[in-house]
Design a protein around this motif. Structure first.
Motif, PDB file in Angstrom:
ATOM      1  N   ARG A  79      21.422  27.793  32.205  1.00 21.35           N
ATOM      2  CA  ARG A  79      21.567  26.403  32.639  1.00 21.35           C
ATOM      3  C   ARG A  79      22.002  25.618  31.418  1.00 21.35           C
ATOM      4  N   TYR A  81      23.093  21.820  29.967  1.00 24.65           N
ATOM      5  CA  TYR A  81      22.968  20.381  30.170  1.00 24.65           C
ATOM      6  C   TYR A  81      23.915  19.686  29.198  1.00 24.65           C
ATOM      7  N   ARG A 108      25.516  30.883  36.116  1.00 23.07           N
ATOM      8  CA  ARG A 108      25.427  29.671  35.308  1.00 23.07           C
ATOM      9  C   ARG A 108      25.463  28.430  36.170  1.00 23.07           C
ATOM     10  N   THR A 109      24.704  27.428  35.738  1.00 21.01           N
ATOM     11  CA  THR A 109      24.774  26.087  36.299  1.00 21.01           C
ATOM     12  C   THR A 109      24.969  25.133  35.131  1.00 21.01           C
ATOM     13  N   THR A 110      25.871  24.166  35.309  1.00 22.79           N
ATOM     14  CA  THR A 110      26.082  23.149  34.282  1.00 22.79           C
ATOM     15  C   THR A 110      25.811  21.787  34.908  1.00 22.79           C
ATOM     16  N   ILE A 111      24.991  21.013  34.219  1.00 24.92           N
ATOM     17  CA  ILE A 111      24.491  19.759  34.762  1.00 24.92           C
ATOM     18  C   ILE A 111      24.798  18.625  33.792  1.00 24.92           C
TER      19      ILE A 111
END
Length: 131
Positions: A79, A81, A108-111
């Motif tokens: 993750r 940020y 994957r996560t993008t915030i």
């Protein structure tokens, strides 16, 4: 479920809040989001720009993983940020694959966020799996 193991890596980055560097259970390791601080000089100014900060964060994550006998090849999920999502997303995407073997990128996560600790542009946390 196995007992939880709490890891603090002596050579690891100085925590910016009360947390363990990583917590492990049933072969999974949850690595706390790392900042672009220098473990050898935690009060030094942060690197300039998203590329330099991302490289420092990945170095810090590698230190934590190394401290428990793992590496980036064991990462299953990340993750990310970003405080300047629209400005920095493309640069992050260009750099991201360089940290992993070709064809073996983690999920994957993008915030986009409004702020991060220590004024960082980027923070990354990981989930890894023991072989």
């Amino acid at each position: 479920m196995s007992e939880l193991l709490y890891h603090m890596i002596p050579a690891g980055p100085r925590p910016v809040a009360p947390f363990s560097h990583a917590v492990e259970t049933d072969g999974f390791v949850f690595v706390t989001g790392q900042m672009p601080t220098d473990p050898a000089a935690p009060d030094a100014p942060l690197p300039e720009g998203i590329e330099a900060q991302t490289a420092r964060v990945m170095d810090n994550l590698t230190i934590v993983l190394d401290g428990i006998g793992l590496g980036l090849e064991h990462v299953t999920m990340a993750r990310i940020y970003l405080t300047q999502f629209e400005r920095d997303y493309a640069a992050l995407n260009a750099l991201w694959p360089t940290f992993f073997e070709p064809g073996k990128l983690p999920a994957r996560t993008t915030i986009g966020v409004t702020a991060l600790a220590v004024g960082a542009l980027v923070e990354i946390d990981l989930i890894a799996k023991r072989p």
